[in-house]
Design an enzyme around this catalytic site. Structure first.
Site, mmCIF file in Angstrom:
data_model
loop_
_atom_site.group_PDB
_atom_site.id
_atom_site.type_symbol
_atom_site.label_atom_id
_atom_site.label_comp_id
_atom_site.label_asym_id
_atom_site.label_seq_id
_atom_site.Cartn_x
_atom_site.Cartn_y
_atom_site.Cartn_z
ATOM 1 N N ASP A 226 -9.863 14.038 7.298
ATOM 2 C CA ASP A 226 -9.073 13.073 6.504
ATOM 3 C C ASP A 226 -9.038 13.415 5.015
ATOM 4 O OD1 ASP A 226 -7.551 10.716 6.031
ATOM 5 O OD2 ASP A 226 -9.364 9.535 5.655
ATOM 6 N N TYR B 165 -4.363 14.071 -3.207
ATOM 7 C CA TYR B 165 -4.743 13.345 -1.998
ATOM 8 C C TYR B 165 -5.878 14.052 -1.250
ATOM 9 C CZ TYR B 165 -3.818 9.791 1.593
ATOM 10 O OH TYR B 165 -3.883 8.713 2.442
ATOM 11 N N GLU C 11 -6.134 6.269 -2.480
ATOM 12 C CA GLU C 11 -6.181 5.281 -1.405
ATOM 13 C C GLU C 11 -6.588 3.900 -1.920
ATOM 14 O OE1 GLU C 11 -5.694 4.569 1.905
ATOM 15 O OE2 GLU C 11 -4.259 6.161 1.447
ATOM 16 N N HIS D 57 1.571 4.227 -3.063
ATOM 17 C CA HIS D 57 1.386 5.691 -3.017
ATOM 18 C C HIS D 57 2.478 6.382 -3.839
ATOM 19 C CE1 HIS D 57 -2.016 6.320 -0.435
ATOM 20 N NE2 HIS D 57 -1.474 5.725 0.624
ATOM 21 N N HIS E 45 -9.864 7.882 3.335
ATOM 22 C CA HIS E 45 -9.813 6.498 3.830
ATOM 23 C C HIS E 45 -11.202 5.933 4.057
ATOM 24 C CE1 HIS E 45 -5.724 7.917 4.926
ATOM 25 N NE2 HIS E 45 -5.394 6.694 4.602
ATOM 26 N N HIS F 121 0.846 -1.208 0.000
ATOM 27 C CA HIS F 121 0.000 0.000 0.000
ATOM 28 C C HIS F 121 0.874 1.248 0.000
ATOM 29 C CE1 HIS F 121 -3.636 2.344 1.518
ATOM 30 N NE2 HIS F 121 -2.638 3.143 1.856
ATOM 31 N N GLU F 122 1.858 1.271 0.903
ATOM 32 C CA GLU F 122 2.684 2.483 1.030
ATOM 33 C C GLU F 122 3.503 2.746 -0.223
ATOM 34 O OE1 GLU F 122 0.817 2.812 4.533
ATOM 35 O OE2 GLU F 122 1.755 4.266 3.211
#
Ligand SMILES: Cc1cccc(C(=O)O)c1OC(=O)C1CC1
Ligand SMILES: [Zn+2]
Length: 302
Positions: free
Chosen positions: A223, A158, A167, A147, A228, A143-144
């Site tokens: 957020d 974002y 996301e 990005h 998310h 996931h990271e």
């Protein structure tokens, strides 16, 4: 001494014995894998917040201390994430030019987060109740790093719908990389005292408080506009697509949409169009095309 390649071993966050590439440097072995692109380098912030911190090293190339587990998992998992993008799409790191893959573990105190800061990946240890060290999960590390891939390709902003797509792409590729078809996110490192739960579910986003239809899109200032939360809508569409067209075709469709058709301000409807275009390019306008259209119909995005 000249830096040289060695094979280290150690114990990961989940207690598994792992092997990975290290480098002998000035009499100690460091978590530097020089065999992949511009290298995979794993650091520790020693529970501080200055980045990248110190390269994790060990005198005998056996990283078995408890305090080394988060770094062992990060190093091992990022090697696997590098290999996923190289082997499946011939992508050489996130910039496709062999950028060095830097991770820092032990960031902050009891930090229940992980993030890409524009230059590197950063992993907290968790507080032991909500999370254990987050680098322990292959889907989280996937996931990271995704990005970063998104930043160098579609560049999805974002916030709001583009942010929820950003996301979702990270959850989708995190799941492709993990490869166990559970459609769960973060399950390996989330709530150690509650087996079987997850941070998010792509197959049933509502299980963890996310919408799975445009009619339930959450308008919020929190957020970055609920990135998310609203990612549940494209995540559900991805689940339906993968189940219809199969794992391999879905990966190719998603990678082509992310790297060729999506752009910084793409909305959910643009993602539908991008995925349809990618499907048409790859497989024509038959069953796969209809499956993608149906998936987005089901989540209420035209
Ligand atoms: C745990 C966490 C908190 C805040 C942001 C992220 C983020 O990276 O967006 C985050 O990491 C994830 O979502 C990974 C997939 C579990
Ligand atoms: Zn994310």
């Amino acid at each position: 001494n000249a830096a040289s390649d060695a094979t280290g071993s150690g114990t990961g966050v989940l207690g598994k014995k792992l092997t990975f590439n290290t480098t002998l440097n000035n009499g100690a072995y460091v978590l530097v894998d020089q065999s992949r692109g511009g290298g995979v380098e794993t650091y520790s912030a020693n529970n501080g917040s200055s980045l990248p911190g110190d390269l994790v090293s060990d005198a005998d190339n056996s990283f078995t201390d408890k305090g080394q587990a988060a770094a062992v998992s990060a190093h091992y998992n990022i090697e696997k994430v590098y290999d996923y993008y190289k082997n499946n799409f011939n992508r050489n790191s996130y910039d496709n030019k062999g950028a060095t893959l830097k991770s820092t573990v032990h960031y902050g105190n009891d930090y229940n987060n992980a993030f890409w800061n524009g230059q590197q990946m950063v992993y907290g240890d968790g507080d032991g109740r909500t999370f254990i060290p987050l680098s322990g999960s292959l889907d989280v590390t996937g996931h990271e790093l995704t990005h970063a891939v998104t930043e160098y390709t579609a560049g999805l902003q974002y916030r709001s719908q583009p942010g929820a797509l950003n996301e979702s792409m990270s959850d989708v590729f995190g799941n492709f990389i993990e490869g166990n078809h559970d459609y769960l996110v973060g399950e390996d490192v989330y709530t150690p005292n509650t087996p079987g739960d997850a941070l998010r579910s792509m197959s049933d986003p509502t299980k963890y408080g996310q919408p799975d239809n445009m009619s339930d899109y959450v308008h919020t200032g929190q957020d970055n506009g609920g990135v998310h939360t609203n990612s549940g809508i494209p995540n559900k569409a991805a689940y339906l697509t993968i189940e219809s067209v199969g794992w391999d075709k879905a990966q190719k469709i998603y990678y082509r949409a992310l790297t060729t058709y999506l752009s910084p301000r793409s909305q959910f409807s643009d993602a539908r169009a991008a995925l349809l275009q990618a499907t048409s390019d790859l497989y024509g306008q038959g069953a796969e095309y209809n499956a993608v259209a149906s998936a987005w119909d089901q989540v209420g995005v035209k």
